[in-house]
Design a protein around this motif. Structure first.
Motif, PDB file in Angstrom:
ATOM      1  N   LEU A  64       0.857  -1.184   0.000  1.00  0.00           N
ATOM      2  CA  LEU A  64       0.000   0.000   0.000  1.00  0.00           C
ATOM      3  C   LEU A  64       0.891   1.231   0.000  1.00  0.00           C
ATOM      4  O   LEU A  64       1.895   1.283   0.741  1.00  0.00           O
ATOM      5  N   PRO A  65       0.553   2.213  -0.802  1.00  0.00           N
ATOM      6  CA  PRO A  65       1.490   3.322  -1.034  1.00  0.00           C
ATOM      7  C   PRO A  65       1.397   4.435   0.001  1.00  0.00           C
ATOM      8  O   PRO A  65       1.236   5.593  -0.347  1.00  0.00           O
ATOM      9  N   PHE A  66       1.475   4.080   1.252  1.00  0.00           N
ATOM     10  CA  PHE A  66       1.614   5.111   2.277  1.00  0.00           C
ATOM     11  C   PHE A  66       2.301   4.476   3.471  1.00  0.00           C
ATOM     12  O   PHE A  66       2.586   3.281   3.476  1.00  0.00           O
ATOM     13  N   GLY A  67       2.557   5.289   4.492  1.00  0.00           N
ATOM     14  CA  GLY A  67       3.429   4.819   5.557  1.00  0.00           C
ATOM     15  C   GLY A  67       4.790   5.397   5.234  1.00  0.00           C
ATOM     16  O   GLY A  67       5.000   6.602   5.319  1.00  0.00           O
ATOM     17  N   ALA A  68       5.711   4.562   4.774  1.00  0.00           N
ATOM     18  CA  ALA A  68       6.976   5.083   4.259  1.00  0.00           C
ATOM     19  C   ALA A  68       6.724   5.671   2.871  1.00  0.00           C
ATOM     20  O   ALA A  68       5.656   5.517   2.302  1.00  0.00           O
ATOM     21  N   ASP A  69       7.744   6.322   2.328  1.00  0.00           N
ATOM     22  CA  ASP A  69       7.590   6.900   0.992  1.00  0.00           C
ATOM     23  C   ASP A  69       7.548   5.778  -0.053  1.00  0.00           C
ATOM     24  O   ASP A  69       8.513   5.038  -0.205  1.00  0.00           O
ATOM     25  N   PRO A  70       6.433   5.660  -0.772  1.00  0.00           N
ATOM     26  CA  PRO A  70       6.316   4.546  -1.715  1.00  0.00           C
ATOM     27  C   PRO A  70       7.266   4.649  -2.894  1.00  0.00           C
ATOM     28  O   PRO A  70       7.495   3.669  -3.589  1.00  0.00           O
ATOM     29  N   PHE A  71       7.819   5.840  -3.126  1.00  0.00           N
ATOM     30  CA  PHE A  71       8.695   5.986  -4.292  1.00  0.00           C
ATOM     31  C   PHE A  71      10.173   5.802  -3.947  1.00  0.00           C
ATOM     32  O   PHE A  71      11.034   5.936  -4.793  1.00  0.00           O
ATOM     33  N   GLU A  72      10.448   5.523  -2.682  1.00  0.00           N
ATOM     34  CA  GLU A  72      11.795   5.166  -2.301  1.00  0.00           C
ATOM     35  C   GLU A  72      12.169   3.842  -2.938  1.00  0.00           C
ATOM     36  O   GLU A  72      11.316   2.965  -3.117  1.00  0.00           O
TER      37      GLU A  72
END
Lengths: 405, 405
Positions: free
Chosen positions: A242-250
């Motif tokens: 899921l694209p939230f929490g940490a930076d998903p684009f890292e």
DNA sequence: CGCAGTTTGTTCGGTAGCAGAACTAATAGG
DNA sequence: CCTATTAGTTCTGCTACCGAACAAACTGCG
């Protein structure tokens, strides 16, 4: 289209079996009323089933006006399902009879060698269980094996199963079939857990619900319209990404998902470490952090609160996309009451009509029970559902704790 | 269970019709081969269908060895579907024949009064279309109406339809049935759009895909296993409420979702305004921002990039949960090629195996075509599927542009 | 041209799975 | 013991299908 080849032979046998399963001892007249079929037809079908050994006369009614009726029941030990929950550390096997009662159970540590060794371990456990229950191996008609990975039905391999060596390089299904001499169904363990919760757990009877297993990692299972959602590549429910929490684009998020890195156990421990002045020491285990939070320690409490907040967002995401009627939280972390409560309390803050949230009721048994459910359903289809491709069996009412014969 | 009451009468009529629909002119012998039914049976069924006027002899084969065969076809104008796409500003009506060809189309501005006025407007448009096509109203057998809201099948109301006054307070389905004198099916417009894209658009033939409509607001449709996912309260696909973008725990996020506030048109314009030194002037329209970005203006480009990034995260969220084989982007903003390309380019940055992304191919027609698809499927079920509850019709191959009679 | 080979379509007989009516069997309550 | 009621069987009949045999129509080849 060509599936209509062998057409509706015994269209109603299934319906009769279903009635027989659900209303324990039942007379032919009652079956007729329920199914809408004629008494004559029911008598005929029941006669067939009895001749074939699936059903037996077990008593008579009395007390009401009118003639007393002969009642029938499914012969519970006419066939068995081997339910297997293969984990990275433990294998659990349950032998289930036709009614769904667990007749025999066994657990062992998973052999670390993986591959054929594990296959043979599973085979041995199943056959031992059958032998111990006095069941000939020919009566074990199907085995359902929950694996920590994504089984590929076409090749029989299990992808993404880092905990079981070699399972991604061999035809596990075929190997198991060779050992067990019966049909084998592989399924992801979380998917089985959802089915288990639907049958006998927190999601009983619901036909649209989600399951989140939060522990070392995070995984999800989704049931929509009574049917498991597998997705195009068997990757539905990969909630870690899921694209939230940490930076998903890292870059790191491509390996371990952005969400998983923060909510799952490693993330929890890391956050606690930083908060408490992060020495590079081994740090705290998650249960310890929970108990410290229970004792009122502010840092631990904050970490748990943050985790719950993230988890709530995960729940909200699922709700926004699939709108289930319930989200069941499982796994060693998710099923803790502190967690469920917090999530439930947070949801009204981010959803105008919050989903229901419940803790898993079956805990580590969920997958095993789910395996039994699927096995039973398949078995009934194979035996009594000649046509009608994949009718869902509405399973017998959960009867807790079968006679441990 | 009591649905088995009237049992498998004409189990195969549907199969025959399906063959007849898909392999345009076809002989009885070929149908027999395809369906696996015997020649004898096919002849009988075809005779029945012909007597009832659904099917007609249209020619003979020749050239091959063997006896020449009589070929049959579905009579395309034996029945019609009225497909309606009701939007806040426009109503679009399409009259579709049994093969799925659009025979007549009409568009009008939606009457702002809402309620009964709009119902009558739809009725009039449908009947006028039928009259203009020379079709008696009794041949219009079903109307499928796409509405911007969540129709509640039990009450016939349409919830969450702020653009059509009174639709949440009246039994819209019943009112339409009264005017049209045929069955009426209400469905959310985005859900119809997905079906349309599956039938004739970007998702042809796929059975697991998602659709994101991004424009004034954001909405989604999800198809899993060929079946639409509606969710427990008909609220599946409320992507606006995805818990990222703006802070999901802000009070404002309960009204307009956190995600919608940023990605949808209001959010885009607001971001552009702040970026360009935010006077409180009316600001720029979204198409203008797009064209400025196209011309290379940095602020506009940045805003579009940000939007694409958000949208990509939305796609990633859907992929993580449901793992569709394709995500179709639609709506006035989502279907722009600039947007689709950007999203496609961003996905590999946040997913290890990125989903396929495609722009809607049907654009504003998607919902209309989807309505036709659903109507046809229902019609075939009602007419030829006596039993077999909700068999999915595999619709005839998209035949672009029917004869605009 | 005529016959072989091939395919289409029909006729005929037969079966499985079911319904429905009429009947018999068993029971409770008066 | 009689009546009302429910359970189960027997018998007749229907529908939807299959399969085999056969008739009909066509192509292509000698």
């Amino acid at each position: 289209m060509s599936r209509a080849l062998q057409l509706s032979r015994q269209f109603s046998k299934r319906a009769v079996m279903e009635a027989l399963l659900q209303q324990a001892p039942i007379s032919r007249a009652s079956i007729a009323k329920q199914t809408g079929l004629s008494k004559q037809t029911i008598s005929e079908i029941v006669r067939h089933l009895e001749d074939a050994g699936w059903v037996i006369e077990t008593g008579r009614t009395n007390g009401q006006v009118g003639r007393s009726a002969v009642t029938y029941e499914v012969v519970p030990d006419a066939a068995f399902v081997a339910a297997v929950d293969l984990g990275g550390t433990k294998v659990r096997v349950g032998l289930t009879d036709l009614r769904g009662a667990i007749v025999r159970e066994a657990t062992e540590f998973t052999r670390p060698e993986g591959g054929q060794v594990v296959v043979e371990q599973i085979g041995r456990l199943c056959l031992q269980a059958a032998a111990a229950a006095g069941v000939g191996r020919e009566r074990v008609r199907i085995a359902v094996v929950g694996v920590p990975g994504a089984p590929d039905p076409s090749s029989g391999r299990v992808r993404f199963a880092p905990n079981i060596p070699d399972f991604d390089r061999m035809d596990v299904a075929a190997a198991l079939e060779a050992v067990l001499e019966c049909d084998v169904l592989l399924e992801n363990d979380v998917n089985l857990a959802v089915q288990g919760e639907v049958w006998q757990g927190a999601g009983q009877g619901l036909d649209t619900l989600a399951f989140i297993a939060l522990g070392t990692g995070i995984g999800g299972g989704l049931i929509v319209g009574g049917e498991l959602v597998r997705g195009a590549d068997n990757a539905a429910g990969e909630l870690g990404f899921l694209p939230f929490g940490a930076d998903p684009f890292e870059a790191e998020s491509l390996r371990t998902g952005a969400f998983e890195r923060l909510v799952a156990s490693a993330g929890i421990r890391a956050r606690y470490r930083t908060l408490t002045g992060g020495t590079d020491a081994p740090g705290m285990t998650v249960p310890e952090i929970f108990s410290r939070a229970g004792a009122g320690e502010p840092a631990a409490t904050q970490v748990i609160d943050e985790t719950a907040c993230l988890l709530a967002r995960g729940v909200a995401a699922i709700a926004a996309i699939a709108n289930p009627s319930l989200v069941v939280l499982g796994g060693s972390i998710g099923s803790r009451p502190e967690m469920t409560e917090r999530v439930r309390a947070l949801l009204p803050g981010c959803m105008s009509s919050p989903v229901d949230v419940a803790a898993s009721r079956l805990g580590p048994q969920a997958a095993l029970i789910g395996a039994a459910a699927i096995g039973l359903s398949h078995l009934h289809n194979a035996l009594f559902g000649a046509d009608a491709p994949e009718a869902k069996l509405s399973l017998p009412p959960p009867r807790q704790a079968g006679s441990k014969a």
